[in-house]
Design a protein around this motif. Structure first.
Motif, PDB file in Angstrom:
ATOM      1  N   GLY A 114     116.778  74.594  88.388  1.00 20.14           N
ATOM      2  CA  GLY A 114     116.069  74.332  87.148  1.00 20.14           C
ATOM      3  C   GLY A 114     114.588  74.630  87.260  1.00 20.14           C
ATOM      4  N   ALA A 115     113.979  74.236  88.363  1.00 21.70           N
ATOM      5  CA  ALA A 115     112.538  74.465  88.535  1.00 21.70           C
ATOM      6  C   ALA A 115     112.207  75.952  88.548  1.00 21.70           C
ATOM      7  N   LEU A 116     113.133  76.775  89.045  1.00 22.60           N
ATOM      8  CA  LEU A 116     112.868  78.212  89.143  1.00 22.60           C
ATOM      9  C   LEU A 116     113.086  78.930  87.815  1.00 22.60           C
ATOM     10  N   ARG A 117     113.669  78.274  86.845  1.00 25.13           N
ATOM     11  CA  ARG A 117     113.865  78.870  85.519  1.00 25.13           C
ATOM     12  C   ARG A 117     112.970  78.247  84.452  1.00 25.13           C
ATOM     13  N   PHE A 118     112.336  77.133  84.780  1.00 22.93           N
ATOM     14  CA  PHE A 118     111.585  76.355  83.800  1.00 22.93           C
ATOM     15  C   PHE A 118     110.519  77.172  83.072  1.00 22.93           C
ATOM     16  N   ARG A 119     109.634  77.843  83.810  1.00 26.33           N
ATOM     17  CA  ARG A 119     108.543  78.579  83.175  1.00 26.33           C
ATOM     18  C   ARG A 119     109.074  79.647  82.231  1.00 26.33           C
ATOM     19  N   GLY A 120     110.063  80.401  82.690  1.00 24.75           N
ATOM     20  CA  GLY A 120     110.596  81.468  81.860  1.00 24.75           C
ATOM     21  C   GLY A 120     111.224  80.950  80.576  1.00 24.75           C
ATOM     22  N   ILE A 121     111.930  79.832  80.654  1.00 22.81           N
ATOM     23  CA  ILE A 121     112.551  79.256  79.460  1.00 22.81           C
ATOM     24  C   ILE A 121     111.479  78.780  78.485  1.00 22.81           C
ATOM     25  N   VAL A 122     110.503  78.023  78.982  1.00 24.35           N
ATOM     26  CA  VAL A 122     109.468  77.483  78.100  1.00 24.35           C
ATOM     27  C   VAL A 122     108.682  78.607  77.433  1.00 24.35           C
ATOM     28  N   GLU A 123     108.357  79.647  78.178  1.00 23.98           N
ATOM     29  CA  GLU A 123     107.555  80.721  77.598  1.00 23.98           C
ATOM     30  C   GLU A 123     108.299  81.502  76.520  1.00 23.98           C
ATOM     31  N   ARG A 124     109.629  81.449  76.521  1.00 22.36           N
ATOM     32  CA  ARG A 124     110.379  82.082  75.422  1.00 22.36           C
ATOM     33  C   ARG A 124     110.124  81.361  74.108  1.00 22.36           C
ATOM     34  N   TRP A 125     109.835  80.069  74.175  1.00 20.04           N
ATOM     35  CA  TRP A 125     109.649  79.268  72.967  1.00 20.04           C
ATOM     36  C   TRP A 125     108.221  79.294  72.442  1.00 20.04           C
ATOM     37  N   CYS A 141     116.011  77.651  97.989  1.00 21.50           N
ATOM     38  CA  CYS A 141     115.041  78.263  97.080  1.00 21.50           C
ATOM     39  C   CYS A 141     114.782  79.717  97.459  1.00 21.50           C
ATOM     40  N   LEU A 142     114.533  79.968  98.737  1.00 13.49           N
ATOM     41  CA  LEU A 142     114.248  81.333  99.180  1.00 13.49           C
ATOM     42  C   LEU A 142     115.459  82.237  98.998  1.00 13.49           C
ATOM     43  N   GLU A 143     116.664  81.684  99.169  1.00 17.90           N
ATOM     44  CA  GLU A 143     117.881  82.470  98.898  1.00 17.90           C
ATOM     45  C   GLU A 143     117.927  82.869  97.430  1.00 17.90           C
ATOM     46  N   ARG A 144     117.606  81.943  96.549  1.00 16.89           N
ATOM     47  CA  ARG A 144     117.614  82.239  95.115  1.00 16.89           C
ATOM     48  C   ARG A 144     116.578  83.305  94.767  1.00 16.89           C
ATOM     49  N   PHE A 145     115.386  83.202  95.360  1.00 10.60           N
ATOM     50  CA  PHE A 145     114.374  84.236  95.135  1.00 10.60           C
ATOM     51  C   PHE A 145     114.905  85.601  95.545  1.00 10.60           C
ATOM     52  N   GLY A 146     115.615  85.653  96.672  1.00 10.72           N
ATOM     53  CA  GLY A 146     116.161  86.914  97.155  1.00 10.72           C
ATOM     54  C   GLY A 146     117.248  87.473  96.262  1.00 10.72           C
ATOM     55  N   GLN A 147     117.950  86.603  95.537  1.00  7.73           N
ATOM     56  CA  GLN A 147     119.048  87.030  94.678  1.00  7.73           C
ATOM     57  C   GLN A 147     118.606  87.412  93.272  1.00  7.73           C
ATOM     58  N   ASP A 148     117.465  86.902  92.828  1.00  4.94           N
ATOM     59  CA  ASP A 148     117.069  87.092  91.427  1.00  4.94           C
ATOM     60  C   ASP A 148     115.556  87.246  91.323  1.00  4.94           C
ATOM     61  N   ALA A 149     115.111  88.457  91.036  1.00 12.34           N
ATOM     62  CA  ALA A 149     113.673  88.747  90.967  1.00 12.34           C
ATOM     63  C   ALA A 149     113.005  88.120  89.745  1.00 12.34           C
ATOM     64  N   THR A 150     113.780  87.612  88.778  1.00 17.71           N
ATOM     65  CA  THR A 150     113.184  87.011  87.580  1.00 17.71           C
ATOM     66  C   THR A 150     112.808  85.550  87.786  1.00 17.71           C
ATOM     67  N   LEU A 151     113.237  84.955  88.891  1.00 15.33           N
ATOM     68  CA  LEU A 151     112.941  83.548  89.137  1.00 15.33           C
ATOM     69  C   LEU A 151     111.535  83.364  89.689  1.00 15.33           C
ATOM     70  N   ASP A 152     110.907  82.260  89.335  1.00 15.91           N
ATOM     71  CA  ASP A 152     109.620  81.887  89.931  1.00 15.91           C
ATOM     72  C   ASP A 152     109.442  80.388  89.793  1.00 15.91           C
ATOM     73  N   TYR A 153     108.503  79.844  90.548  1.00 13.42           N
ATOM     74  CA  TYR A 153     108.159  78.434  90.435  1.00 13.42           C
ATOM     75  C   TYR A 153     106.788  78.339  89.787  1.00 13.42           C
ATOM     76  N   LEU A 154     106.773  78.025  88.492  1.00 12.89           N
ATOM     77  CA  LEU A 154     105.537  77.900  87.719  1.00 12.89           C
ATOM     78  C   LEU A 154     104.630  79.114  87.901  1.00 12.89           C
ATOM     79  N   GLY A 155     105.253  80.293  87.897  1.00 11.39           N
ATOM     80  CA  GLY A 155     104.493  81.540  87.966  1.00 11.39           C
ATOM     81  C   GLY A 155     104.255  82.075  89.360  1.00 11.39           C
ATOM     82  N   THR A 156     104.771  81.403  90.392  1.00 12.22           N
ATOM     83  CA  THR A 156     104.585  81.880  91.767  1.00 12.22           C
ATOM     84  C   THR A 156     105.949  82.008  92.445  1.00 12.22           C
TER      85      THR A 156
END
Length: 199
Positions: free
Chosen positions: A1-12, A52-67
């Motif tokens: 959830g934390a790795l998708r939060f920024r992207g979801i909020v910015e859509r709104w 977390c690092l595994e998820r970063f490696g699997q999906d380039a669209t994920l980030d933690y609050l922009g980082t």
């Protein structure tokens, strides 16, 4: 959830909305009489970091609050702990990349988005009392400033707090056995200038 939060909020929110307002990174301290040993915490933190690092490696669209941090946590050395805290009170400490965001700025951005959206009808001060499943969706009823009200909707999201479990029960939805449903309080303060930059 934390790795998708920024992207979801910015859509709104409106493009370029300034809503993050990040805090300094958190330090977690282990009390001297903690029921969980520092080694157990370190093991847990390492497992979270690996995932977390595994998820970063699997999906380039994920980030933690922009980082996309390369690590999430490191143990505090005794001198680092003593620099800001009373080392006699703590068995250990961990420096993390976790941050808080400015909830007032986030709330203001979300309020603007709701007010500007032609697809959202905002009904403030309306309390939901009942929900019923009907042929084409749901009927939601309650009380408001003008008295009783009722709406029909194809979909409903129960985003209430203290009424959540009671409303779910009206639709025959039992809470999961492991659910911890609690009321949280928070304290928000403005730091004195000498503490700016502190964890």
């Amino acid at each position: 959830g934390a790795l998708r939060f920024r992207g979801i909020v910015e859509r709104w929110l409106a493009p370029g909305a300034d809503w993050l307002g990040l805090s300094m990174p958190f330090h977690y301290l282990v009390a001297g009489d903690s029921v969980v040993a520092p080694e157990q915490l370190a093991e847990h933190y390492a497992a979270v970091e690996t995932r977390c690092l595994e998820r970063f490696g699997q999906d380039a669209t994920l980030d933690y609050l922009g980082t996309r941090p390369r690590s999430l946590v490191r143990p505090l050395e005794p001198r680092d702990l003593a620099a800001r805290f009373d080392p006699a009170r703590f068995a250990a400490g961990f420096a993390t990349t976790e941050r808080a965001l400015d909830t007032e700025r986030l709330a203001a951005g979300l309020q603007r988005a709701v007010a500007d959206s032609p697809a959202v009808e905002f009904l403030p001060s309306h309390v939901v009392r009942a929900i019923t499943e009907v042929a084409d969706g749901f009927r939601v009823e309650g009380d408001g400033p003008a008295g009783a009200w009722s709406i029909r909707a194809r979909q409903v999201v129960n985003a209430t707090w203290e009424r959540r479990l009671a409303l779910d029960r009206q639709l025959g939805m039992a809470p999961p056995a492991h659910l911890l449903h609690r009321l949280k309080f928070r304290v928000i303060c403005r730091l004195p200038s000498e503490l700016h930059g502190a964890p």
